[in-house]
Design a protein around this motif. Structure first.
Motif, PDB file in Angstrom:
ATOM      1  N   CYS A  11       7.981   3.383  -0.748  1.00 36.28           N
ATOM      2  CA  CYS A  11       7.904   5.096  -1.620  1.00 36.28           C
ATOM      3  C   CYS A  11       8.967   6.016  -1.866  1.00 36.28           C
ATOM      4  O   CYS A  11       8.962   6.690  -1.996  1.00 36.28           O
ATOM      5  N   GLU A  54       6.864   7.836   6.913  1.00 37.12           N
ATOM      6  CA  GLU A  54       6.333   7.723   7.807  1.00 37.12           C
ATOM      7  C   GLU A  54       5.367   6.728   8.786  1.00 37.12           C
ATOM      8  O   GLU A  54       4.958   6.569   9.767  1.00 37.12           O
ATOM      9  N   CYS A  55       4.471   5.955   7.266  1.00 32.00           N
ATOM     10  CA  CYS A  55       3.207   4.953   7.830  1.00 32.00           C
ATOM     11  C   CYS A  55       4.057   3.711   7.042  1.00 32.00           C
ATOM     12  O   CYS A  55       3.499   3.350   8.763  1.00 32.00           O
ATOM     13  N   GLY A  56       5.188   3.356   6.997  1.00 36.78           N
ATOM     14  CA  GLY A  56       5.613   2.271   6.558  1.00 36.78           C
ATOM     15  C   GLY A  56       4.252   1.024   5.690  1.00 36.78           C
ATOM     16  O   GLY A  56       4.338  -0.366   5.570  1.00 36.78           O
ATOM     17  N   ALA A  57       3.266   1.276   5.699  1.00 40.36           N
ATOM     18  CA  ALA A  57       2.490   0.825   4.447  1.00 40.36           C
ATOM     19  C   ALA A  57       2.489   0.213   3.723  1.00 40.36           C
ATOM     20  O   ALA A  57       2.443  -0.668   2.973  1.00 40.36           O
ATOM     21  N   CYS A  58       3.929   0.447   2.858  1.00 34.28           N
ATOM     22  CA  CYS A  58       5.028   0.145   1.468  1.00 34.28           C
ATOM     23  C   CYS A  58       5.890  -0.448   1.992  1.00 34.28           C
ATOM     24  O   CYS A  58       6.536  -1.144   0.968  1.00 34.28           O
ATOM     25  N   LEU A  80      10.960   0.926   2.044  1.00 33.13           N
ATOM     26  CA  LEU A  80      10.248   1.423   2.136  1.00 33.13           C
ATOM     27  C   LEU A  80      10.184   2.161   0.643  1.00 33.13           C
ATOM     28  O   LEU A  80      10.833   2.085   0.196  1.00 33.13           O
ATOM     29  N   LYS A 101       0.929  -1.106  -0.210  1.00 29.77           N
ATOM     30  CA  LYS A 101       0.175   0.200   0.433  1.00 29.77           C
ATOM     31  C   LYS A 101       0.733   1.831  -0.322  1.00 29.77           C
ATOM     32  O   LYS A 101       1.988   0.990   0.828  1.00 29.77           O
ATOM     33  N   GLU A 102       0.172   2.493  -0.741  1.00 27.14           N
ATOM     34  CA  GLU A 102       1.028   3.598  -0.260  1.00 27.14           C
ATOM     35  C   GLU A 102       0.243   4.586   0.384  1.00 27.14           C
ATOM     36  O   GLU A 102      -0.973   4.981   0.568  1.00 27.14           O
ATOM     37  N   GLY A 103       0.534   4.537   2.014  1.00 30.42           N
ATOM     38  CA  GLY A 103      -0.237   5.883   2.684  1.00 30.42           C
ATOM     39  C   GLY A 103       0.067   6.934   2.600  1.00 30.42           C
ATOM     40  O   GLY A 103      -0.607   7.995   1.403  1.00 30.42           O
ATOM     41  N   CYS A 104       1.414   7.501   3.287  1.00 29.67           N
ATOM     42  CA  CYS A 104       2.174   8.508   3.129  1.00 29.67           C
ATOM     43  C   CYS A 104       2.537   8.630   2.062  1.00 29.67           C
ATOM     44  O   CYS A 104       2.546   9.965   1.431  1.00 29.67           O
ATOM     45  N   GLY A 105       3.509   8.351   1.042  1.00 31.78           N
ATOM     46  CA  GLY A 105       4.570   8.678   0.588  1.00 31.78           C
ATOM     47  C   GLY A 105       5.853   9.367   0.837  1.00 31.78           C
ATOM     48  O   GLY A 105       6.752   9.777  -0.064  1.00 31.78           O
TER      49      GLY A 105
END
Ligand SMILES: Cc1cc2nc3c(=O)[nH]c(=O)nc-3n(C[C@H](O)[C@H](O)[C@H](O)COP(=O)(O)OP(=O)(O)OC[C@H]3O[C@@H](n4cnc5c(N)ncnc54)[C@H](O)[C@@H]3O)c2cc1C
Ligand code: FES
Ligand code: FES
Lengths: 151, 276
Positions: A59, A43-47, A57, A36-40
């Motif tokens: 992103c 900062e969020c680690g979703a990627c 990361l 996933k891409e959250g913040c890009g």
């Protein structure tokens, strides 16, 4: 430029532009939308994905940097039929609500377990400190990683 | 824009001759700035040049390649044993995901007033080794950092490695960062200190404060005042006053200047815990 890499066990070749990021080619060109891409902006680690076994990361990685690397995304860790023990534990312990953060959490936890197979709660908290979850309040996620070996 | 991944320094020098080329190490600053629309142009990644990475000890000096990641530093037994203050500073920088790719050289070249490795590097007396096709020069970290966001790097030049003289094993090394919350916190103020004690008398002391001035601040007044005095709460309180008048903090979204000035002084008081 042409890059070659191994992703989830499959050798892959792709023509990428210099400004494409790793997350772009995973999601848009390879159809691996589990990442996933959250913040890009880191900062969020979703990627997070594994690059040569270490969480990174996607992103903040250029597609070109993947050349010659061995990648694992959430899809490569396990499948619905044969889930990774972490995926199983997250599902069984209610560590998933909307699920947006889950792939990044599992990838970061897999990186931790590869180096420290039996981490304590503080080590888990630290290892996941770059992964944000807006839903669960983290304690079930910590549980899911901590008790991954228990049934 | 194009991206390049040279495998040797020779290839790198050729690439850097073209206009509008930025070098990139971990990308955790550069790609964030790029996303904000800054620094378009070609990117030249340093990650495949083996000479620029790794930790080596030679005759009491630790040489750290500029593209050594912060995770590599945390996993280095020498850094943990001989440079505990740098180890602590790195452990509190960003998150593990950031540290897996962010590099020591990238943190220095960003030259942020809040760059978390910088106070430790100033206090340790680190030097930057700069390399270009034809020259190599060595600068003290305080000369390398030319101002907020500015370094002494010339076009076509890169930071190749950092040299850190290892303090004697019984020297006290201290690092403390005050931030808003732990993970990902940008520091409000930090202190890196190296001191040698003779009983409870301070013999040598170096104090470097982060985030309380446009660049890291070595507080010579407090250093001079503490030298040859005992490490007591009273003496530290007096020195903290000198620190508070030396700092040049700013107001920003994270803290007011007054708060930063207070915290900078308070950070010094903590050194009393090292009194034997
Ligand atoms: C979520 C997040 C949290 C963060 N938290 C912190 C924090 O708590 N504390 C902190 O200090 N920083 C923090 N940072 C900032 C950043 O991660 C660090 O400054 C990091 O050390 C930069 O290293 P890098 O290798 O990623 O640099 P890059 O982004 O690759 O480069 C940064 C700059 O330095 C130049 N450069 C890099 N290497 C060289 C070299 N060898 N020679 C010449 N020029 C070079 C690049 O051209 C660029 O201008 C954070 C960043 C993110 C995304
Ligand atoms: S999308 Fe990469 S860290 Fe948030
Ligand atoms: S489950 Fe929704 S963000 Fe974590």
């Amino acid at each position: 430029m042409i890059i070659r890499f191994c992703i989830n066990g499959r050798d892959t070749e792709l023509d990428v532009r210099g400004d494409e990021r790793a997350v772009d080619i995973l999601r848009e060109r390879l159809g691996l939308t589990g990442t996933k891409e959250g913040c890009g902006t880191g900062e969020c680690g979703a990627c997070a994905i594994l690059v040569d076994g270490r969480a990174r990361l996607s992103c903040l990685t250029l597609a070109a940097q993947l050349d010659g690397r061995d990648l694992t995304t959430i899809e490569g860790l396990g499948s619905p039929e044969a889930p990774h023990p972490l995926q199983q534990s997250f599902a069984e312990r209610g560590a998933v609500q909307c699920g947006f953060c889950t792939p990044g959490m599992v990838v970061a936890a897999a990186d931790l377990l590869a180096r420290d197979p039996h981490p304590g709660r503080e080590a888990i908290r630290e290892a996941l400190s770059g992964n944000l979850c807006r839903c669960t309040g983290y304690s079930r996620i910590l549980d899911a990683v901590h008790k991954v070996d228990e049934r | 824009m194009s991206a390049y991944l040279p495998g040797t320094l020779t290839d790198l020098w050729d690439l850097l001759e073209e206009a509008d080329t930025a070098v990139m190490a971990g990308g955790t600053d550069l790609l964030v700035r790029r996303r904000a629309g800054k620094c378009a142009g070609r990117i030249c990644c340093l990650e495949r040049i083996p000479e620029l990475r790794g930790v080596q000890e030679e005759e009491g000096v630790l040489e750290i390649g500029a593209t050594t990641t912060l995770t590599d530093l945390l996993e280095s037994a020498t850094v943990a044993a001989r440079l505990p203050m740098l180890h602590q500073a790195v452990r509190q920088l960003g998150s593990p995901l950031v540290r897996n790719q962010a590099t020591l050289g990238g943190n220095m070249c960003t030259a942020s007033p809040a760059g978390d490795t910088l106070p430790a590097l100033y206090a340790l007396g680190a030097q930057a080794v700069l390399l270009s096709r034809r020259t190599e020069r060595v600068l003290d970290v305080a000369e390398f950092i030319a101002g907020p966001g500015r370094t002494a790097l010339e076009p076509g030049e890169i930071l190749a490695r950092v040299r850190i003289p290892l303090p004697e094993p019984n020297a006290v090394q201290h690092f403390e960062k005050v931030g808003r919350r732990r993970a990902l916190a940008i520091s409000v103020a930090s202190l890196a200190a190296v001191l040698r004690l003779d009983g409870d008398v301070v013999r040598d002391i170096r104090l470097a404060f982060g985030s309380v001035a446009p660049t890291v601040l070595r507080c010579a007044e407090a250093e001079a005042w503490l030298t040859d005095r005992t490490l007591t709460a009273d003496n530290l309180r007096h020195a903290a006053g000198l620190v508070r008048s030396a700092v040049l903090p700013i107001d920003d979204v994270r803290a007011t200047a007054d708060y930063r000035r207070q915290v900078a002084g308070n950070l010094l008081l903590r050194l009393e815990t090292y009194r034997p």
